[in-house]
Write a protein that holds these residues in place. Structure first.
Motif, PDB file in Angstrom:
ATOM      1  N   GLU A 115       0.838  -1.202   0.000  1.00 40.71           N
ATOM      2  CA  GLU A 115       0.000   0.000   0.000  1.00 40.71           C
ATOM      3  C   GLU A 115       0.873   1.252   0.000  1.00 40.71           C
ATOM      4  N   ALA A 116       0.610   2.175  -0.930  1.00 43.07           N
ATOM      5  CA  ALA A 116       1.409   3.402  -1.025  1.00 43.07           C
ATOM      6  C   ALA A 116       0.520   4.562  -1.460  1.00 43.07           C
ATOM      7  N   ARG A 117       0.635   5.685  -0.753  1.00 44.09           N
ATOM      8  CA  ARG A 117      -0.117   6.897  -1.095  1.00 44.09           C
ATOM      9  C   ARG A 117       0.860   7.982  -1.542  1.00 44.09           C
ATOM     10  N   LEU A 118       0.462   8.745  -2.565  1.00 46.94           N
ATOM     11  CA  LEU A 118       1.271   9.875  -3.019  1.00 46.94           C
ATOM     12  C   LEU A 118       0.831  11.120  -2.260  1.00 46.94           C
ATOM     13  N   VAL A 119       1.774  11.787  -1.603  1.00 44.09           N
ATOM     14  CA  VAL A 119       1.479  12.988  -0.837  1.00 44.09           C
ATOM     15  C   VAL A 119       2.414  14.107  -1.283  1.00 44.09           C
ATOM     16  N   HIS A 120       2.076  15.320  -0.856  1.00 42.82           N
ATOM     17  CA  HIS A 120       2.937  16.454  -1.218  1.00 42.82           C
ATOM     18  C   HIS A 120       2.839  17.539  -0.151  1.00 42.82           C
ATOM     19  N   ALA A 121       3.836  18.402  -0.174  1.00 40.70           N
ATOM     20  CA  ALA A 121       3.855  19.602   0.660  1.00 40.70           C
ATOM     21  C   ALA A 121       4.331  20.751  -0.208  1.00 40.70           C
ATOM     22  N   PHE A 122       3.762  21.923  -0.005  1.00 42.48           N
ATOM     23  CA  PHE A 122       4.134  23.060  -0.834  1.00 42.48           C
ATOM     24  C   PHE A 122       5.561  23.538  -0.563  1.00 42.48           C
ATOM     25  N   ARG A 123       6.074  23.205   0.639  1.00 41.63           N
ATOM     26  CA  ARG A 123       7.468  23.572   0.935  1.00 41.63           C
ATOM     27  C   ARG A 123       8.081  22.486   1.801  1.00 41.63           C
ATOM     28  N   VAL A 124       9.274  22.062   1.404  1.00 42.89           N
ATOM     29  CA  VAL A 124      10.063  21.144   2.223  1.00 42.89           C
ATOM     30  C   VAL A 124      11.465  21.734   2.365  1.00 42.89           C
ATOM     31  N   ARG A 125      12.164  21.313   3.420  1.00 43.08           N
ATOM     32  CA  ARG A 125      13.528  21.790   3.673  1.00 43.08           C
ATOM     33  C   ARG A 125      14.502  20.652   3.407  1.00 43.08           C
ATOM     34  N   ASP A 126      15.482  20.913   2.571  1.00 43.47           N
ATOM     35  CA  ASP A 126      16.517  19.923   2.266  1.00 43.47           C
ATOM     36  C   ASP A 126      17.493  19.877   3.436  1.00 43.47           C
ATOM     37  N   VAL A 127      17.730  18.680   3.983  1.00 44.46           N
ATOM     38  CA  VAL A 127      18.612  18.572   5.149  1.00 44.46           C
ATOM     39  C   VAL A 127      20.055  18.911   4.783  1.00 44.46           C
ATOM     40  N   ASP A 128      20.433  18.721   3.508  1.00 43.54           N
ATOM     41  CA  ASP A 128      21.796  19.052   3.089  1.00 43.54           C
ATOM     42  C   ASP A 128      21.951  20.527   2.758  1.00 43.54           C
ATOM     43  N   ASN A 129      20.839  21.196   2.486  1.00 45.25           N
ATOM     44  CA  ASN A 129      20.863  22.612   2.154  1.00 45.25           C
ATOM     45  C   ASN A 129      19.637  23.272   2.779  1.00 45.25           C
ATOM     46  N   PRO A 130      19.707  23.626   4.062  1.00 49.83           N
ATOM     47  CA  PRO A 130      18.537  24.144   4.780  1.00 49.83           C
ATOM     48  C   PRO A 130      17.915  25.380   4.133  1.00 49.83           C
ATOM     49  N   ARG A 131      18.692  26.143   3.355  1.00 46.03           N
ATOM     50  CA  ARG A 131      18.152  27.349   2.736  1.00 46.03           C
ATOM     51  C   ARG A 131      17.250  27.011   1.552  1.00 46.03           C
ATOM     52  N   TRP A 132      17.382  25.778   1.035  1.00 40.68           N
ATOM     53  CA  TRP A 132      16.574  25.368  -0.111  1.00 40.68           C
ATOM     54  C   TRP A 132      15.209  24.917   0.381  1.00 40.68           C
ATOM     55  N   LYS A 133      14.159  25.594  -0.063  1.00 43.22           N
ATOM     56  CA  LYS A 133      12.786  25.243   0.311  1.00 43.22           C
ATOM     57  C   LYS A 133      11.929  25.280  -0.941  1.00 43.22           C
ATOM     58  N   TRP A 134      11.306  24.132  -1.229  1.00 42.42           N
ATOM     59  CA  TRP A 134      10.525  24.046  -2.456  1.00 42.42           C
ATOM     60  C   TRP A 134       9.416  23.023  -2.263  1.00 42.42           C
ATOM     61  N   GLY A 135       8.501  22.958  -3.217  1.00 43.97           N
ATOM     62  CA  GLY A 135       7.463  21.947  -3.155  1.00 43.97           C
ATOM     63  C   GLY A 135       8.019  20.572  -3.490  1.00 43.97           C
ATOM     64  N   HIS A 136       7.391  19.529  -2.959  1.00 42.74           N
ATOM     65  CA  HIS A 136       7.893  18.181  -3.199  1.00 42.74           C
ATOM     66  C   HIS A 136       6.756  17.187  -3.006  1.00 42.74           C
ATOM     67  N   ALA A 137       6.846  16.062  -3.738  1.00 44.77           N
ATOM     68  CA  ALA A 137       5.884  14.964  -3.602  1.00 44.77           C
ATOM     69  C   ALA A 137       6.647  13.690  -3.293  1.00 44.77           C
ATOM     70  N   TRP A 138       6.103  12.871  -2.412  1.00 41.47           N
ATOM     71  CA  TRP A 138       6.738  11.609  -2.046  1.00 41.47           C
ATOM     72  C   TRP A 138       5.648  10.611  -1.650  1.00 41.47           C
ATOM     73  N   LEU A 139       6.026   9.477  -1.090  1.00 40.65           N
ATOM     74  CA  LEU A 139       5.064   8.424  -0.777  1.00 40.65           C
ATOM     75  C   LEU A 139       4.922   8.216   0.721  1.00 40.65           C
ATOM     76  N   LYS A 140       3.732   7.847   1.122  1.00 42.27           N
ATOM     77  CA  LYS A 140       3.453   7.312   2.441  1.00 42.27           C
ATOM     78  C   LYS A 140       3.164   5.819   2.245  1.00 42.27           C
ATOM     79  N   VAL A 141       4.061   4.974   2.725  1.00 41.92           N
ATOM     80  CA  VAL A 141       3.948   3.533   2.501  1.00 41.92           C
ATOM     81  C   VAL A 141       3.577   2.854   3.809  1.00 41.92           C
ATOM     82  N   ARG A 142       2.621   1.923   3.734  1.00 39.58           N
ATOM     83  CA  ARG A 142       2.157   1.217   4.932  1.00 39.58           C
ATOM     84  C   ARG A 142       2.476  -0.278   4.801  1.00 39.58           C
TER      85      ARG A 142
END
Length: 369
Positions: A115-142
């Motif tokens: 089971e996998a759901r596609l989710v998104h957030a309008f802004r995420v923070r890159d752990v390698d580059n905290p100044r980079w903030k952008w929209g992103h989509a990823w999965l919620k897997v159960r």
């Protein structure tokens, strides 16, 4: 009558929107590497990936982690230049962005019974580059009642441990919303490509190989330059000739139409009755559009094609597109077909094909010289 006007305005709006989308996408379409399929250990399609995962005999989160790494490595390039590709097609080509590689992973997991759901957030923070903030989509897997974040954006990601943190609320993304988001991302990427065309500066957001391995043209600026030979010179002369043919005849026809809007130009009499199904009452506006929108761009494109400045093929492709759109629109509005329509439709399509051929074969030299 009012209904007919509304239909015409709606058709015109859709035509303008379509042309605008095509215009924004043009540089990305021409810059897109010539990659049809990328093979990785015998894996080309999602069906191949499903079979490979099943052969491992893994279960649970180990299977999810294996599938995530497989998709991450299969996508050899981050790309906004092919947003129209479906996730399955992007997987085959080995290039895409989050709304392609993560839905591809979602399809893979679902075929494996996960089971996998596609989710998104309008802004995420890159752990390698905290100044980079952008929209992103990823999965919620159960798996087994436990839900974790999974993303194929980096091979080092693991289920529950990703290289980003959402800073805005997370929402589930429906297939329709994902398709619309891909469309919007294509327009965004197209605007960045036009920025490159106009300024010569590479924004670095539309295409980036994920490894130094050269795969069917993904080598980038280090690709060996192509020295134009006889075929290139012949094709360039052909491109210039096609553009000049379109430019001269369209400019002259436009002058005759807007100079004699009642259709009574010397030796060129056209009855106003042909405009019965169009929004025009005379030939002034159509003539002006033909002159400025088709004739002049093709004359300029012909001159540029022979002088060979950078991006001349892009301009020629756009000029050929203007002729093609004009002919198709004219046939639709007049509700008739003349042999000249077929001739100039072939000229427009030939201009586009020739410009694209030159771009593909001379791109390493003209773009990196």
């Amino acid at each position: 009558m009012e209904r007919q006007k509304a239909v015409r305005w709606l058709g015109g709006t859709l035509a303008v929107a379509g042309l605008g989308t095509w215009g924004l996408s043009l540089p990305g379409l021409l810059l897109r590497p010539r990659v049809r399929r990328v093979e990785m250990g015998g894996i080309v399609t999602l069906e191949d990936a499903v079979a490979a995962c099943e052969r491992t005999g893994l279960r649970g989160w180990e299977l999810v982690a294996y599938a995530q790494r497989l998709v991450a490595r299969k996508f050899t390039a981050y790309s906004l230049r092919n947003p129209w590709d479906t996730p399955a097609r992007a997987f085959e080509r080995g290039m895409g962005f989050c709304l392609q590689y993560n839905p591809a992973l979602q399809q893979l997991l679902r075929r494996l019974g996960v089971e996998a759901r596609l989710v998104h957030a309008f802004r995420v923070r890159d752990v390698d580059n905290p100044r980079w903030k952008w929209g992103h989509a990823w999965l919620k897997v159960r798996v087994g009642g436990e839900e974790r974040d999974v993303c194929a954006g980096h091979p080092d990601n693991t289920p529950g441990h990703t290289r980003f943190e959402p800073v805005t609320p997370v929402h589930e993304l429906s297939p329709l919303a994902a398709a619309l988001s891909r469309f919007g991302s294509g327009l965004f990427g197209g605007s960045l490509e036009w920025w490159t065309v106009l300024t010569g500066r590479r924004p670095g957001l539309t295409f980036a190989p994920r490894s130094a391995v050269s795969i069917s043209g993904l080598a980038g600026p280090e690709a060996a330059p192509v020295v134009p030979g006889r075929a290139h010179r012949t094709m360039r002369r052909l491109l210039g000739g096609l553009c000049f043919l379109s430019g001269v005849t369209a400019s002259w026809g436009g002058v005759e139409l807007f100079g004699w809007p009642e259709g009574g130009a010397p030796g060129f009499t056209v009855p106003l009755s042909v405009l019965e199904h169009t929004p025009f009452r005379d030939f002034f506006v159509p003539g002006l559009l033909l002159f400025s929108g088709v004739g002049i761009p093709n004359l300029v494109a012909g001159a540029l094609a022979l002088r060979r400045p950078r991006w001349s093929e892009v301009f020629a492709f756009g000029a050929g597109s203007s002729l093609t759109v004009w002919i198709v629109t004219e046939m639709a509005m007049l509700r008739s077909f003349h042999w000249l329509h077929g001739l100039y439709l072939a000229v427009g399509l030939g201009t586009q094909a020739t410009a694209l051929w030159l771009w593909r074969h001379e791109a390493p030299m003209t773009r990196h010289s």
